[in-house]
Design a protein around this motif. Structure first.
Motif, PDB file in Angstrom:
ATOM      1  N   TYR A   1      -1.639   5.933   2.515  1.00  0.00           N
ATOM      2  CA  TYR A   1      -2.744   5.085   2.964  1.00  0.00           C
ATOM      3  C   TYR A   1      -2.474   4.541   4.367  1.00  0.00           C
ATOM      4  CZ  TYR A   1      -6.418   1.543   2.842  1.00  0.00           C
ATOM      5  OH  TYR A   1      -7.519   0.781   3.127  1.00  0.00           O
TER       6      TYR A   1
ATOM      7  N   CYS B   1      -9.627   0.031   8.224  1.00  0.00           N
ATOM      8  CA  CYS B   1      -8.645  -1.043   8.097  1.00  0.00           C
ATOM      9  C   CYS B   1      -9.402  -2.374   8.082  1.00  0.00           C
ATOM     10  CB  CYS B   1      -7.660  -0.989   9.254  1.00  0.00           C
ATOM     11  SG  CYS B   1      -6.275  -2.096   9.034  1.00  0.00           S
TER      12      CYS B   1
ATOM     13  N   ILE C   1       0.850  -1.187   0.000  1.00  0.00           N
ATOM     14  CA  ILE C   1       0.000   0.000   0.000  1.00  0.00           C
ATOM     15  C   ILE C   1       0.885   1.235   0.000  1.00  0.00           C
ATOM     16  CG2 ILE C   1      -1.924  -1.135   1.173  1.00  0.00           C
ATOM     17  CD1 ILE C   1      -1.023   0.193   3.786  1.00  0.00           C
ATOM     18  N   SER C   2       0.288   2.376  -0.247  1.00  0.00           N
ATOM     19  CA  SER C   2       1.064   3.615  -0.233  1.00  0.00           C
ATOM     20  C   SER C   2       1.318   4.054   1.205  1.00  0.00           C
ATOM     21  CB  SER C   2       0.322   4.729  -0.979  1.00  0.00           C
ATOM     22  OG  SER C   2      -0.818   5.143  -0.253  1.00  0.00           O
TER      23      SER C   2
ATOM     24  N   ARG D   1      -8.959   6.238   7.509  1.00  0.00           N
ATOM     25  CA  ARG D   1      -9.324   5.144   6.612  1.00  0.00           C
ATOM     26  C   ARG D   1      -9.674   3.919   7.429  1.00  0.00           C
ATOM     27  NH1 ARG D   1      -8.023   5.377   0.879  1.00  0.00           N
ATOM     28  NH2 ARG D   1      -7.555   7.556   0.537  1.00  0.00           N
TER      29      ARG D   1
ATOM     30  N   ASP E   1      -3.036   7.265   6.764  1.00  0.00           N
ATOM     31  CA  ASP E   1      -4.470   7.486   6.964  1.00  0.00           C
ATOM     32  C   ASP E   1      -5.066   6.448   7.915  1.00  0.00           C
ATOM     33  OD1 ASP E   1      -4.514   9.722   5.370  1.00  0.00           O
ATOM     34  OD2 ASP E   1      -5.416   8.719   3.633  1.00  0.00           O
TER      35      ASP E   1
END
Length: 66
Positions: free
Chosen positions: A42, A53, A38-39, A51, A45
């Motif tokens: 991300y 999870c 992932i980035s 975000r 976040d």
């Protein structure tokens, strides 16, 4: 540091907990994100609660950081 997947898991999902786990593993948060596929943004976040999870991502985080 062991991650227990439950509704009360907070340890790896706060910025402090994530940084501590990465430090213990000897990797940066950017490297952890790379290993997770992932980035870094991300992962950041997730750690700041911006975000969701998923259970699959929680399992990946446990694998990478344990």
């Amino acid at each position: 540091m062991k991650l227990i997947i439950s509704q009360k898991v907070v340890r790896y999902y706060t910025i402090e907990g994530l940084k501590k786990a990465c430090d213990e593993k000897g990797i940066s948060m950017r490297e952890a994100a790379k290993r997770l596929g992932i980035s870094a943004a991300y992962l950041c976040d997730i750690s700041h609660g911006r975000r969701y999870c998923s259970k699959v991502m929680k399992q990946k985080i446990e694998k990478v950081l344990s």
